[in-house]
Design a protein around this motif. Structure first.
Motif, PDB file in Angstrom:
ATOM      1  N   LEU A  64       0.814  -1.219   0.000  1.00 29.26           N
ATOM      2  CA  LEU A  64       0.000   0.000   0.000  1.00 29.26           C
ATOM      3  C   LEU A  64       0.848   1.269   0.000  1.00 29.26           C
ATOM      4  O   LEU A  64       0.408   2.300  -0.511  1.00 29.26           O
ATOM      5  N   THR A  65       2.017   1.196   0.585  1.00 29.44           N
ATOM      6  CA  THR A  65       2.855   2.396   0.650  1.00 29.44           C
ATOM      7  C   THR A  65       3.630   2.635  -0.644  1.00 29.44           C
ATOM      8  O   THR A  65       4.238   3.683  -0.810  1.00 29.44           O
TER       9      THR A  65
ATOM     10  N   GLU B 193      -6.543   6.875  -6.796  1.00 26.53           N
ATOM     11  CA  GLU B 193      -6.418   5.793  -5.810  1.00 26.53           C
ATOM     12  C   GLU B 193      -6.006   6.307  -4.434  1.00 26.53           C
ATOM     13  O   GLU B 193      -6.052   5.551  -3.468  1.00 26.53           O
ATOM     14  N   ALA B 194      -5.590   7.545  -4.328  1.00 30.35           N
ATOM     15  CA  ALA B 194      -5.024   8.071  -3.087  1.00 30.35           C
ATOM     16  C   ALA B 194      -5.990   7.944  -1.908  1.00 30.35           C
ATOM     17  O   ALA B 194      -5.597   7.498  -0.827  1.00 30.35           O
TER      18      ALA B 194
ATOM     19  N   ALA C 245      -7.294   5.112   3.209  1.00 25.98           N
ATOM     20  CA  ALA C 245      -8.202   4.383   4.101  1.00 25.98           C
ATOM     21  C   ALA C 245      -7.676   2.981   4.378  1.00 25.98           C
ATOM     22  O   ALA C 245      -7.714   2.510   5.523  1.00 25.98           O
ATOM     23  N   LEU C 246      -7.171   2.308   3.353  1.00 29.04           N
ATOM     24  CA  LEU C 246      -6.609   0.969   3.537  1.00 29.04           C
ATOM     25  C   LEU C 246      -5.355   1.013   4.407  1.00 29.04           C
ATOM     26  O   LEU C 246      -5.141   0.134   5.243  1.00 29.04           O
ATOM     27  N   LEU C 247      -4.535   2.045   4.219  1.00 26.78           N
ATOM     28  CA  LEU C 247      -3.339   2.206   5.054  1.00 26.78           C
ATOM     29  C   LEU C 247      -3.719   2.367   6.519  1.00 26.78           C
ATOM     30  O   LEU C 247      -3.128   1.737   7.395  1.00 26.78           O
ATOM     31  N   ALA C 248      -4.711   3.201   6.793  1.00 24.50           N
ATOM     32  CA  ALA C 248      -5.141   3.441   8.172  1.00 24.50           C
ATOM     33  C   ALA C 248      -5.656   2.155   8.805  1.00 24.50           C
ATOM     34  O   ALA C 248      -5.304   1.824   9.946  1.00 24.50           O
TER      35      ALA C 248
END
Length: 105
Positions: A34-35, A43-44, A49-52
């Motif tokens: 994800l990073t 996609e940002a 949200a997926l990163l969090a």
């Protein structure tokens, strides 16, 4: 300090530790993916949200593994009473028993 486990529950704790370790490795790999910036601004928001969510999962897993290592797993952080195994099976990163969790809200 020891966890609130009865004889025979050590196997359950060992299996849980193994599962949590596998989950940690999976979420770490996902975080790495994800990073990696794709450069697509569309996609940002989704990626953020997926990163969090992934970071939160890693934090919860790390906390559970730390409590296992320190012998505090299954002990409520508020009242120091036992957290029922049934609750831990559903929510392995639970830090509070149900009554104390309800007070946290």
């Amino acid at each position: 300090m020891t966890t609130h486990t009865q004889p025979g529950q050590q196997n359950w704790i060992d299996e849980l530790r193994s599962t949590l370790t596998s989950d940690f490795e999976m979420h770490t790999a996902r975080l790495t993916e994800l990073t990696a910036d794709t450069g697509d601004p569309a996609e940002a928001h989704t990626r953020d949200a997926l990163l969090a969510g992934t970071r939160q999962s890693l934090e919860q897993i790390t906390g559970a593994l730390r409590r296992i290592a320190e012998g505090r797993y299954g002990i409520c952080e508020r009242c120091a009473g036992p957290i029922p195994q049934e609750r831990l099976e559903v929510l392995p990163h639970a830090r509070f028993c149900v009554p104390c969790q309800q007070k946290q809200r």
